[in-house]
Write a protein that holds these residues in place. Structure first.
Motif, PDB file in Angstrom:
ATOM      1  N   ALA A 183       0.836  -1.209   0.000  1.00 33.27           N
ATOM      2  CA  ALA A 183       0.000   0.000   0.000  1.00 33.27           C
ATOM      3  C   ALA A 183       0.869   1.257   0.000  1.00 33.27           C
ATOM      4  N   ALA A 184       1.914   1.270   0.817  1.00 31.18           N
ATOM      5  CA  ALA A 184       2.796   2.445   0.886  1.00 31.18           C
ATOM      6  C   ALA A 184       3.439   2.711  -0.476  1.00 31.18           C
ATOM      7  N   ASN A 185       3.933   1.667  -1.110  1.00 32.72           N
ATOM      8  CA  ASN A 185       4.589   1.822  -2.406  1.00 32.72           C
ATOM      9  C   ASN A 185       3.612   2.183  -3.515  1.00 32.72           C
ATOM     10  N   ASN A 186       2.452   1.553  -3.523  1.00 30.78           N
ATOM     11  CA  ASN A 186       1.487   1.827  -4.580  1.00 30.78           C
ATOM     12  C   ASN A 186       0.799   3.175  -4.419  1.00 30.78           C
ATOM     13  N   TYR A 187       0.607   3.615  -3.204  1.00 29.82           N
ATOM     14  CA  TYR A 187       0.059   4.962  -2.977  1.00 29.82           C
ATOM     15  C   TYR A 187       0.927   5.991  -3.694  1.00 29.82           C
ATOM     16  N   ILE A 188       2.244   5.878  -3.510  1.00 31.91           N
ATOM     17  CA  ILE A 188       3.170   6.820  -4.152  1.00 31.91           C
ATOM     18  C   ILE A 188       3.085   6.691  -5.671  1.00 31.91           C
ATOM     19  N   ARG A 189       3.009   5.474  -6.166  1.00 27.25           N
ATOM     20  CA  ARG A 189       2.884   5.265  -7.611  1.00 27.25           C
ATOM     21  C   ARG A 189       1.626   5.940  -8.150  1.00 27.25           C
ATOM     22  N   PHE A 190       0.490   5.695  -7.490  1.00 26.67           N
ATOM     23  CA  PHE A 190      -0.779   6.246  -7.969  1.00 26.67           C
ATOM     24  C   PHE A 190      -0.738   7.778  -8.002  1.00 26.67           C
ATOM     25  N   VAL A 191      -0.228   8.379  -6.941  1.00 25.32           N
ATOM     26  CA  VAL A 191      -0.178   9.844  -6.872  1.00 25.32           C
ATOM     27  C   VAL A 191       0.772  10.405  -7.917  1.00 25.32           C
ATOM     28  N   ILE A 209       1.795   9.118 -10.776  1.00 25.76           N
ATOM     29  CA  ILE A 209       1.257   8.985 -12.131  1.00 25.76           C
ATOM     30  C   ILE A 209       0.131   9.983 -12.360  1.00 25.76           C
ATOM     31  N   ALA A 210      -0.776  10.100 -11.404  1.00 28.05           N
ATOM     32  CA  ALA A 210      -1.910  11.023 -11.559  1.00 28.05           C
ATOM     33  C   ALA A 210      -1.449  12.470 -11.727  1.00 28.05           C
ATOM     34  N   LEU A 211      -0.363  12.831 -11.073  1.00 26.88           N
ATOM     35  CA  LEU A 211       0.104  14.218 -11.121  1.00 26.88           C
ATOM     36  C   LEU A 211       1.065  14.505 -12.267  1.00 26.88           C
ATOM     37  N   SER A 212       1.476  13.480 -12.983  1.00 24.09           N
ATOM     38  CA  SER A 212       2.465  13.650 -14.045  1.00 24.09           C
ATOM     39  C   SER A 212       1.798  13.767 -15.406  1.00 24.09           C
ATOM     40  N   ASP A 213       2.457  14.532 -16.278  1.00 25.17           N
ATOM     41  CA  ASP A 213       1.959  14.670 -17.647  1.00 25.17           C
ATOM     42  C   ASP A 213       2.683  13.749 -18.622  1.00 25.17           C
ATOM     43  N   TYR A 214       3.590  12.939 -18.116  1.00 23.42           N
ATOM     44  CA  TYR A 214       4.348  12.021 -18.960  1.00 23.42           C
ATOM     45  C   TYR A 214       4.593  10.730 -18.175  1.00 23.42           C
ATOM     46  N   PRO A 215       4.872   9.630 -18.860  1.00 26.72           N
ATOM     47  CA  PRO A 215       5.138   8.372 -18.146  1.00 26.72           C
ATOM     48  C   PRO A 215       6.351   8.513 -17.222  1.00 26.72           C
ATOM     49  N   ILE A 216       6.201   8.085 -15.997  1.00 26.13           N
ATOM     50  CA  ILE A 216       7.294   8.211 -15.036  1.00 26.13           C
ATOM     51  C   ILE A 216       7.801   6.826 -14.638  1.00 26.13           C
ATOM     52  N   PRO A 217       9.099   6.728 -14.337  1.00 31.08           N
ATOM     53  CA  PRO A 217       9.629   5.437 -13.883  1.00 31.08           C
ATOM     54  C   PRO A 217       9.099   5.094 -12.501  1.00 31.08           C
ATOM     55  N   LEU A 218       8.732   3.842 -12.314  1.00 32.50           N
ATOM     56  CA  LEU A 218       8.219   3.360 -11.037  1.00 32.50           C
ATOM     57  C   LEU A 218       9.244   2.429 -10.409  1.00 32.50           C
ATOM     58  N   GLU A 219       9.573   2.691  -9.170  1.00 31.97           N
ATOM     59  CA  GLU A 219      10.560   1.866  -8.478  1.00 31.97           C
ATOM     60  C   GLU A 219       9.927   0.571  -7.981  1.00 31.97           C
ATOM     61  N   GLY A 220      10.728  -0.489  -7.975  1.00 27.33           N
ATOM     62  CA  GLY A 220      10.322  -1.726  -7.339  1.00 27.33           C
ATOM     63  C   GLY A 220      10.753  -1.660  -5.876  1.00 27.33           C
ATOM     64  N   TYR A 221      10.495  -2.713  -5.135  1.00 21.48           N
ATOM     65  CA  TYR A 221      10.966  -2.772  -3.756  1.00 21.48           C
ATOM     66  C   TYR A 221      11.174  -4.216  -3.349  1.00 21.48           C
ATOM     67  N   ASP A 222      12.120  -4.423  -2.464  1.00 19.16           N
ATOM     68  CA  ASP A 222      12.471  -5.750  -1.979  1.00 19.16           C
ATOM     69  C   ASP A 222      11.481  -6.127  -0.880  1.00 19.16           C
ATOM     70  N   GLN A 223      10.468  -6.903  -1.240  1.00 21.59           N
ATOM     71  CA  GLN A 223       9.370  -7.223  -0.330  1.00 21.59           C
ATOM     72  C   GLN A 223       9.837  -7.889   0.963  1.00 21.59           C
ATOM     73  N   ASP A 224      10.735  -8.849   0.836  1.00 25.95           N
ATOM     74  CA  ASP A 224      11.216  -9.552   2.028  1.00 25.95           C
ATOM     75  C   ASP A 224      11.950  -8.610   2.977  1.00 25.95           C
ATOM     76  N   ARG A 225      12.788  -7.743   2.429  1.00 24.72           N
ATOM     77  CA  ARG A 225      13.532  -6.802   3.278  1.00 24.72           C
ATOM     78  C   ARG A 225      12.597  -5.788   3.934  1.00 24.72           C
ATOM     79  N   TRP A 226      11.560  -5.356   3.231  1.00 24.23           N
ATOM     80  CA  TRP A 226      10.603  -4.415   3.824  1.00 24.23           C
ATOM     81  C   TRP A 226       9.912  -5.065   5.019  1.00 24.23           C
ATOM     82  N   VAL A 227       9.482  -6.313   4.857  1.00 23.77           N
ATOM     83  CA  VAL A 227       8.812  -7.025   5.962  1.00 23.77           C
ATOM     84  C   VAL A 227       9.799  -7.201   7.123  1.00 23.77           C
ATOM     85  N   GLU A 228      11.020  -7.555   6.786  1.00 24.24           N
ATOM     86  CA  GLU A 228      12.045  -7.740   7.818  1.00 24.24           C
ATOM     87  C   GLU A 228      12.344  -6.430   8.551  1.00 24.24           C
TER      88      GLU A 228
END
Length: 166
Positions: free
Chosen positions: A48-56, A58-77
């Motif tokens: 949710a934290a990562n996708n919230y940032i993605r959604f905002v 993209i919605a605020l941009s006038d051009y395609p923006i790069p979206l970062e991935g994240y290391d799911q296991d490390r985030w949980v850890e």
């Protein structure tokens, strides 16, 4: 039904289901290398934290923006959901983050759902696709937590709704 309403419905349903799980079952690990149900919900908080940032972005941009991935296991850890959160707190965090996402999705104009982001793989994805994928990802993990039968019953009930899909 639009994404915002669908997400709100899922949050209402799943919070009830999560609160029914006994605390020892919610925190139990089938194997030290596997996530507990509590950690799966923690992972959904991270998603949710990562996708919230993605959604905002993209919605605020006038051009395609790069979206970062994240290391799911490390985030949980790093968040230490297993030891540092009680079940109520991790469930509340998940609820709050998804209510925030539902609010944002409701405010995005229909035409902005065609805006694109560039995934870490280099492929482009529309905001519409990302929002649908976010919800499907959540349902996938709730199948792990609650079992397929309970999830399918809930999904079939929501399909009977007369509200239009986005």
């Amino acid at each position: 039904m639009n994404y915002s309403q669908r997400l709100q419905n899922l949050v209402l349903h799943f919070q009830t289901e999560l609160n029914r799980i006994p605390q020892d079952e919610f925190s139990a690990k089938a194997h030290p290398a596997k996530w507990s149900k509590k950690e799966i919900v923690g992972h959904l908080c991270d998603s949710a934290a990562n996708n919230y940032i993605r959604f905002v972005k993209i919605a605020l941009s006038d051009y395609p923006i790069p979206l970062e991935g994240y290391d799911q296991d490390r985030w949980v850890e790093l968040n230490d959901y297993h030891n540092s959160y009680d079940p109520y707190d991790v469930i509340q965090l998940w609820i709050n983050r998804n209510v925030q996402i539902a609010t944002v999705l409701a405010q995005i104009p229909e035409e902005d759902y065609t805006k694109e982001g560039i995934l870490p793989s280099g492929e482009s994805a529309t905001l519409d696709w990302l929002a649908a994928d976010y919800i499907e990802h959540m349902i996938h993990h709730f199948r792990q937590i609650l079992g397929n039968e309970r999830i399918e019953t809930m999904i079939n009930q929501s399909k009977k709704s007369k509200v239009e899909h986005r």
